[in-house]
Design an enzyme around this catalytic site. Sequence first.
Site, PDB file in Angstrom:
ATOM      1  N   ASN A 117       0.863  -1.199   0.000  1.00 22.56           N
ATOM      2  CA  ASN A 117       0.000   0.000   0.000  1.00 22.56           C
ATOM      3  C   ASN A 117       0.891   1.238   0.000  1.00 22.56           C
ATOM      4  O   ASN A 117       0.867   2.047   0.933  1.00 22.56           O
ATOM      5  CB  ASN A 117      -0.901   0.001   1.244  1.00 22.56           C
ATOM      6  CG  ASN A 117      -1.740  -1.246   1.358  1.00 22.56           C
ATOM      7  OD1 ASN A 117      -2.667  -1.464   0.589  1.00 22.56           O
ATOM      8  ND2 ASN A 117      -1.410  -2.101   2.325  1.00 22.56           N
ATOM      9  N   GLY A 197       6.407  -5.679   7.037  1.00 21.55           N
ATOM     10  CA  GLY A 197       6.456  -7.050   7.503  1.00 21.55           C
ATOM     11  C   GLY A 197       6.922  -7.151   8.940  1.00 21.55           C
ATOM     12  O   GLY A 197       7.408  -6.186   9.534  1.00 21.55           O
ATOM     13  N   CYS A 248      -4.027  -5.457   5.171  1.00 24.73           N
ATOM     14  CA  CYS A 248      -3.760  -6.381   6.285  1.00 24.73           C
ATOM     15  C   CYS A 248      -5.008  -6.739   7.069  1.00 24.73           C
ATOM     16  O   CYS A 248      -5.004  -7.728   7.811  1.00 24.73           O
ATOM     17  CB  CYS A 248      -2.707  -5.800   7.213  1.00 24.73           C
ATOM     18  SG  CYS A 248      -3.149  -4.205   7.929  1.00 24.73           S
ATOM     19  N   GLY A 420      -1.530  -3.754  19.578  1.00 22.19           N
ATOM     20  CA  GLY A 420      -1.351  -3.842  21.014  1.00 22.19           C
ATOM     21  C   GLY A 420      -0.206  -4.761  21.412  1.00 22.19           C
ATOM     22  O   GLY A 420       0.557  -5.246  20.580  1.00 22.19           O
ATOM     23  N   ASN A 425       3.047  -4.565  19.637  1.00 19.16           N
ATOM     24  CA  ASN A 425       2.956  -3.149  19.325  1.00 19.16           C
ATOM     25  C   ASN A 425       2.749  -2.323  20.591  1.00 19.16           C
ATOM     26  O   ASN A 425       2.285  -2.834  21.602  1.00 19.16           O
ATOM     27  CB  ASN A 425       1.796  -2.869  18.364  1.00 19.16           C
ATOM     28  CG  ASN A 425       1.895  -3.578  17.031  1.00 19.16           C
ATOM     29  OD1 ASN A 425       0.940  -3.599  16.274  1.00 19.16           O
ATOM     30  ND2 ASN A 425       3.022  -4.193  16.729  1.00 19.16           N
TER      31      ASN A 425
END
Length: 529
Positions: A117, A197, A248, A420, A425
């Site tokens: 994207n 990725g 995704c 999260g 994350n």
Amino acid sequence: MDKDLAAVQEVRDLCKKANSAQIKFKEFSQEQVDRIVYAMTEAGFAAATRLAEMAIAETGFGKLKDKIEKNQFATRNIHKFIAPLKTVGIIENDSHRKIKKIAEPMGVIAGIIPSTNPTSTALFKSLIAVKSRNSIIFSPHPKAIGCIQESVNIMRKAAEAAGAPPDLINCLTLPAMEGTRELMQHHDIAVILATGGAGLVKAAYSAGKPAYGVGPGNVPAFIERTANVKKAVADIVISKTFDNGTVCASEQSVIVDQPVEHKVIQAFKQHRAYFMSDAESDMTARALVSPHLEVNPKLVGQPASVIAQAAGFSVPPETSILIARQRGVGNAFPLTIEKLSPVLTFFVENGWEAGCERCIEVLNFGGLGHTLVIHSTDESIIEQFGLKKPAFRILVNTPGTHGAIGLTTNLEPSLTLGCGTYGGNITADNVTPMHLLNIKRVAYEVNPVTQQPGQLSETAKTDTARTFPYQSALASFSSRKIDSPAAEASINTKQPLNSNNHGLTFGNSGMGADEVEKIVREFLAQRNR
């Protein structure tokens, strides 16, 4: 000069320029910032088709129509949401709590852009960076460097024409891992905004900088027996075929409640989906997924017919999705990973509890924290999915791709979706300009601590005595007891404790002040014996 050394030097030069530009830009008013953001929005929207064409030509991924739509979403849809946000000066004044919140930009952002994207992500990150008064330097994916650079140039020129300092938005021209590593670790970089990725996201979090890393999704969709089957299947098809599955948040596995299996299969076939045989599924797995469980980059974002041909069998050219029945999830079932293509795995489970467990299996195999979709009209089951699933976007009766980014739901519109701590994350949110601000808090004293311990102000003493007459009496008693053992005897238990309290009532019982005083006098009399 060596390519890697040249890339490192370019990073250092751009960081110096970006830091200087951001120091100037942080002094801009909200009106100035908003004018620049609007100009960028319109310039990006106007170039949506041209940038989509460039992305298709350079990467070979996806569909032109859908890439145009993504570019439009990344500009005008995003702008509609962020335009009213306060990002300069005092952004909140809570007079009740006596706290003021002040927005402070983070500084220079390192923006990592993927090939799946490329243009839409560059447009989006440019807008949210500038809205929050930050500068940003992009590290483009080598396979999409041309279209990413053009996207950045368009936003940069529009920003500068509207009054932004030069070099507020920039892009590396020498794509090399050494350059990207230098960018993420450079002392002028305040925060990393990484999309890509799992390896790249891990590198971002290992750079020693604050980072918003957005990992892969492996989205399960459960069709429960009370669902509107026709709508559920239509939603999954439009989501999974959007840009040939490169988003995704698109569905990767469909889990079907056994009583509606036949209806679901018929509905998929009506949408030109192709149910593969076991042999064809195995062939597709070998062609699409490497032994290391990585997607074949040559088949990312390709149509179903192209993937089938690469696998060694043929399907009608108008085939929308390839569907593979599976018996399990994990290394032994390679098609159960995120596939970035119009290929779905298909499970049938009897009851929502079994369906729930299968969804968790899928999420645990590379999709933790990202997104789950449920199609159902049973609110109690929907609630259980919300409570129990390790995903931070539980989408109900909507396409995964469109719902997760906030197009068909009221989630914050975003192309950066946090997973999260489940997904490694720092945030589970849809990332917005507010995530790129430090918030100062100016807090006024509301509970003084400079008086003597236990001492009340005169006002507080009066209020307490009026409201709770027994408290002042007991306090007086305790004080006298401490000062002198004989003091207790001096308490006149017959004298009214507080003549101002007659006529008052207390508590739900409506007990009068006289009754309260009587109880206190009796208590003190007992203590004096």
